[in-house]
Scaffold this active site. Structure first.
Site, PDB file in Angstrom:
ATOM      1  N   TYR A 178      -0.867  53.060  91.470  1.00  7.26           N
ATOM      2  CA  TYR A 178      -0.331  53.573  93.426  1.00  7.26           C
ATOM      3  C   TYR A 178       0.617  54.968  92.793  1.00  7.26           C
ATOM      4  CZ  TYR A 178      -0.472  49.154  95.250  1.00  7.26           C
ATOM      5  OH  TYR A 178      -1.808  48.028  95.583  1.00  7.26           O
ATOM      6  N   GLY A 221     -14.134  56.445  94.530  1.00  5.67           N
ATOM      7  CA  GLY A 221     -13.922  56.152  95.547  1.00  5.67           C
ATOM      8  C   GLY A 221     -13.306  57.153  96.333  1.00  5.67           C
TER       9      GLY A 221
END
Length: 531
Positions: free
Chosen positions: A476, A112
């Site tokens: 993250y 993505g």
């Protein structure tokens, strides 16, 4: 060098002749050998070359930029790949791995493009991008409550395809619909069903992986150690994820969602402080995120506030008395509550207006694309009010920032810290994401300023979050917490960031890596190195 006069040879020659450095020069150019190698592997033939984009190709920039989600890594000085292989078949993935390995090229794997530090499409050494965008199949089997999803499928498409087949099933994963399944799931994958069902990785029953030798492995053939590592250890350290088999979870036909905002004038500090004691111990069916952020007031001044966003696997009549008893400070009212289908709740969580057609989830472009820097923390004891007050002041100084406080508890506390590489289970109240973004200031000075202020806030929060190590969420990615820069693979350096992402699970990940990829072909700045 002479090529036979065949269509395949002429296509290879046309690609090579378009490169800025001639393949005939005395200096070896790895990309030339790589391109010649591709059609010879796994019966790939001519079609694989039609999926290759080099910098001289007119479509190269648009293909590269299509899945860059952080403009910090799209500047003219950002290292660019020597080629992008937009694989369309499994054999294309196999050939890319084998040929890159043979010709000394690194590969970066992108599904993505949401890697926070751009590691899926940027490298300091000669590299190619293996773009999994075309791997988008989603095959839902309601009978056995499962779905095979390819790594390039976005979460939005996965949710949409599930809802096409069933109104009483969902899957626990993130709320951003443009995120790709490959990286999201292999890093953990959390969302608003986590307190009921755990993370994405807690609901994976099989996977298909291409290893460093080009072999396609499933759970049975890879073995339980590798299967364990893929579910939260970051797939890009071990191979290329082709697809996942999801275990679907049950959801009611109607769920209830709400979003209540409190400002400084409405006592947001007190409400946020109380939230810490309430959200992690609510019933599993209720997920209540807090989102402190900075907004522009009606007078044009920046002001601090917090949104409290709820997702309840039930209806309003049951939710309201629960909230009034456990969290009266929020002041939830019936008019704040919206009963919708599960798939409609997905649209709500992506901040679209109620009633927006669910086909919006199939939109694979996220615009506008920001510059951003993000960091993460885990909180084990409630943060004092004075610290919350400081946090709001610091956020006002930064301006373009929000934080997300995501409660744990429920199912998250029941799963062992070693069940998957994701170790942040029992004992954590919630996770914080710090996210600073900017759109207009494109210079290095603005970037340095925003990153400096974000780091400053992060440093000030240190005494009030997890310690020894200060834990972080692998999805993250944050190179500030440790990184093997300049193509290094130092195990001691890896232990610094590895202990923060994986705690005691890091050493097992190293052992798995040593078996599956002993020569460390799959690597990046925060990958798992072999012994």
């Amino acid at each position: 060098m002479k090529f036979p006069n065949s269509p395949l040879a002429l296509l290879i020659l046309s690609i090579l002749s378009s490169l800025s450095v001639s393949w005939a020069t005395s200096e070896p150019v790895p990309i030339n050998g790589f391109l010649q190698c591709l059609p010879k592997q796994f019966h790939s033939g001519r079609p694989i070359l039609e999926a290759v984009y080099t910098p001289q190709n007119t479509s190269f920039r648009s293909v590269l930029m299509a899945r860059i989600k952080n403009r910090r890594f799209s500047s003219p000085t950002t290292p660019k790949p020597l080629a992008i292989v937009a694989a369309k078949r499994e054999s294309h993935v196999q050939a890319t791995i084998v040929c890159a390995k043979q010709h000394g090229l690194q590969i970066r794997i992108r599904s993505g493009g949401h890697d926070y530090e751009g590691l899926s499409y940027v490298s300091p050494v000669p590299f190619v991008v293996l773009d999994m965008f075309h791997f988008q199949s989603v095959d839902v089997n309601v009978k056995d409550e499962s779905a095979w999803v390819e790594s390039g499928a976005t979460l939005g498409k996965i949710y949409y395809k599930i809802a096409e087949k069933t109104k009483v099933h969902g899957f626990p994963a993130g709320v951003c619909p443009t995120v790709g399944a490959g990286g999201h799931i292999s890093g953990g994958g959390y969302g608003n069903l986590m307190r009921k069902y755990g993370l994405s990785i807690d609901n994976i029953v099989d996977a298909k992986l291409v290893d460093a030798n080009g072999r396609i492995l499933d759970r049975k053939s890879m073995g339980e150690d590798i299967f364990w590592a893929l579910r939260g250890g970051g797939g890009a350290s071990f191979g290329v994820i082709l697809s996942w088999k999801l275990k679907l979870v049950r959801v009611p036909e109607k769920v209830t969602v709400f979003n209540v905002t409190k400002t400084l004038e409405q006592g947001v500090t007190d409400v946020l402080y109380k939230w810490q004691f309430v959200a992690p111990v609510l019933p599993k069916d209720l997920f209540l995120r807090a989102r402190p952020e900075i907004e522009n007031s009606t007078e044009g001044k920046k002001t601090a506030e917090a949104s409290f966003i709820g997702h309840f696997l039930g209806q309003t009549d049951k939710l309201l008395p629960l909230m009034n008893e456990r969290f009266p400070e929020l002041g939830l009212r019936r008019k704040d509550c919206h009963e919708v289908s599960w798939i409609e709740s997905v649209v709500f969580w992506d901040e679209f207006p109620l009633g927006t057609p669910i086909t919006i989830l199939l939109n694979q472009t996220a615009t506008p694309i920001p510059f951003f820097k993000a960091k993460s923390d885990y909180v084990k004891k409630p943060i004092p009010k004075k610290v919350i007050e400081y946090m709001f002041k610091a956020m006002l100084e930064i301006g373009n920032i929000w934080t997300e406080w995501n409660p744990h508890g429920g199912r998250m506390s029941e799963i062992s810290a070693s069940a998957t590489p994701y170790p942040h289970r029992a004992g954590n109240l919630y996770m914080i994401q710090y996210y600073t973004s900017w759109y207009q200031d494109e210079g290095i000075e603005a970037t340095n300023r925003y990153i400096h202020l974000t780091r400053k806030l992060y440093e000030k929060m240190a005494p009030f979050v997890s310690r020894n190590p200060r834990e972080a969420f692998q999805n993250y990615k944050d190179l500030d917490i440790g990184a093997n820069l300049y193509n290094q693979s130092n195990l001691l350096t890896a232990r610094v960031y590895g202990s923060k992402y994986f705690k005691g699970n890091f050493e097992r990940l190293v052992r798995v890596k040593t078996v599956v990829d002993p020569h460390n072909f799959f690597k990046h700045e925060q990958s798992i190195p072999p012994i």
